[in-house]
Motif scaffolding. Structure first.
Motif, mmCIF file in Angstrom:
data_model
loop_
_atom_site.group_PDB
_atom_site.id
_atom_site.type_symbol
_atom_site.label_atom_id
_atom_site.label_comp_id
_atom_site.label_asym_id
_atom_site.label_seq_id
_atom_site.Cartn_x
_atom_site.Cartn_y
_atom_site.Cartn_z
ATOM 1 N N ALA A 104 -3.986 -3.713 -4.375
ATOM 2 C CA ALA A 104 -3.531 -4.750 -4.511
ATOM 3 C C ALA A 104 -2.121 -5.165 -3.731
ATOM 4 C CB ALA A 104 -2.688 -4.161 -6.169
ATOM 5 N N ILE A 105 -1.404 -4.108 -3.697
ATOM 6 C CA ILE A 105 -0.812 -3.948 -2.032
ATOM 7 C C ILE A 105 -1.673 -4.476 -0.291
ATOM 8 C CG2 ILE A 105 0.537 -2.585 -0.022
ATOM 9 C CD1 ILE A 105 0.251 -0.452 -2.019
ATOM 10 N N THR A 106 -2.042 -5.239 -0.577
ATOM 11 C CA THR A 106 -2.709 -6.176 0.475
ATOM 12 C C THR A 106 -3.229 -7.252 -0.005
ATOM 13 O OG1 THR A 106 -4.340 -3.905 1.289
ATOM 14 C CG2 THR A 106 -4.719 -6.387 1.474
ATOM 15 N N ALA A 107 -3.467 -7.498 -1.091
ATOM 16 C CA ALA A 107 -3.633 -8.805 -2.037
ATOM 17 C C ALA A 107 -1.745 -9.793 -2.341
ATOM 18 C CB ALA A 107 -4.136 -8.391 -3.686
ATOM 19 N N ILE A 108 -0.731 -8.971 -3.023
ATOM 20 C CA ILE A 108 0.421 -9.162 -2.500
ATOM 21 C C ILE A 108 0.958 -9.386 -1.501
ATOM 22 C CG2 ILE A 108 2.733 -7.898 -2.835
ATOM 23 C CD1 ILE A 108 1.779 -6.351 -5.448
ATOM 24 N N SER A 109 0.113 -8.392 0.296
ATOM 25 C CA SER A 109 1.623 -8.905 0.696
ATOM 26 C C SER A 109 0.120 -9.645 1.553
ATOM 27 C CB SER A 109 0.929 -7.372 2.121
ATOM 28 O OG SER A 109 1.347 -6.654 1.898
#
Length: 118
Positions: A79-84
């Motif tokens: 999720a963090i990678t997708a958002i970033s």
């Protein structure tokens, strides 16, 4: 929750123009549930000055979008990678991501608890 299970709450404040691309990136990463709020705020830039009808005025609180999602620990980094990657422009005001641990999740309808409530 069972021993060893952890759940993360991910809150992100991003530019409103990035909401659709972040949402698509999260869905592609297998994360289907999220909550979005319209917000106003400022960071270090503390707003900006605009001109309207020949007059100068200060905009101190800028429009932002806040997304909240609660995911099992094994999906948090995805999720963090997708958002970033979806929200990044490389310029000031791209936003922030906040990650915190969730101790308990309870479904109101039937008092079910734990990761399966997500």
């Amino acid at each position: 929750m069972e021993e060893g299970q952890t759940i993360q709450k991910i809150e992100t404040v991003i530019q409103p123009s990035k909401v659709d691309s972040v949402k698509s990136a999260l869905i592609e990463a297998g994360i289907m549930r999220m909550t979005m709020h319209e917000a106003r705020g400022h960071g270090r830039q503390k707003g900006h000055t605009e001109f309207y009808c020949g007059r100068e005025y200060s905009v101190n609180l800028l429009p932002k979008s806040k997304l909240e999602l609660v995911v099992p620990d094994d999906l948090a980094e995805k999720a963090i990678t997708a958002i970033s990657s979806a929200a990044r422009s490389g310029k000031i005001r791209d936003g922030k991501i906040f990650v915190s641990r969730v101790d308990e999740v309870i479904r109101i309808r039937n008092d079910e608890r734990g990761e399966n409530v997500l």
